[in-house]
Write a protein that holds these residues in place. Sequence first.
Motif: not given
Length: 381
Positions: A342-348
């Motif tokens: 989840x946090x990877x998508x937020x960052x992306x």
Amino acid sequence: MTEESPGARVSTLELFFDLVFVFTVTQLADSLAHHLTPSGLLDVVLILIVVWWMYSGYAWLTNAVAPTTTTRRTLLLAGMAGFLVMALAIPEAFGAYGWLFGAGYLVVNIAHSVLFLQAGPAAVRMMRVLGPLNLLAASLVLAGGFLPEPWRHLCWLGAPVVQVLASYSHPMELHHIVAGHFVERHSLVMIIAIGESVLAIGVGVTGMRLDAGLILAAVLGLCVAYYLWWTYFADGDRRSEHVLAEVDDPARRGRLAVNAWGYAHIPMLLGIVLTAVGIKKALGHAFDGLHWGEAVTLGGGVAVYLLGHAVFLRLLHRPGAAYRLAIAALCLATAPLGHYLGIAQLAAVAVIMSAGAIAEDIPRVRRAGRDAAIGDFGRGA
């Protein structure tokens, strides 16, 4: 060019009205978060369309009839009360409280029609057609609250059809649009609605342990909300105001107002709702994989918002639509990343939106520097 009145700006009472309206956006996000399914999304879209139609109607109303008397303010309060009742009923608008939502919607329509009749002879002529059609749409929503399926959804589907027909059924030149007030009113409601994405951060972390990872995820969610703001406001809403003000023909000005600030704002508001839900879900599972529906909601919400703004820019013949479309496609493509973490998508999504903002700003900064240099040279000469 039609002369504008610089003093015709949004009153604090209108801003208060907008705060009540945005409660419906909050309720839509909360409802979708609990029913993140295709049918839940369809219900949210239907509610958003009919609610936005009447909010937009009040923006046109106060553009023509300032709430400066006790009677007008009381009628505006009645409209606010109707919106509040609708917002409270939204979680069960297609269930037990469908009749209550419809009753609130009918009150909103009646107050709107009565107020508009005070805008002069042209408004009276216009409301002879527009008023009954608005009331027909409200009656369909109210009737749907009492009917079983599939008639309930059919009535709800019929309401926006009637509303679209209403926008083409009366002479647009009967509207007198003060561009400054009109654009400011919509800008203010957009910034309040974008605040819903920030509220989603607080809701998403409720009851969770505030460690470094969660704080990082929350900040990334704030960055996404910030770039929603940047997309709409960074170039200044004054440019949009000037475009609207420079349309001399009243009929063309009215049609542009309907298309750009009416229809094009629907996907932007829907995108805000979807993004808020996506941020909330991502914060709840920041270091886990999101379900596909949640990941698509986060990337897709930003994409829908950007698509709506691209249409808005094209209608106004302003640059930037291509950037919006490219960023939208990239944000939607982050869904597989969110399904993994989840946090990877937020960052992306945050990085993609910031990169797009920088790429769009570079030519503008260069032009501004070139113009300043030419101005300095001219003064030196």
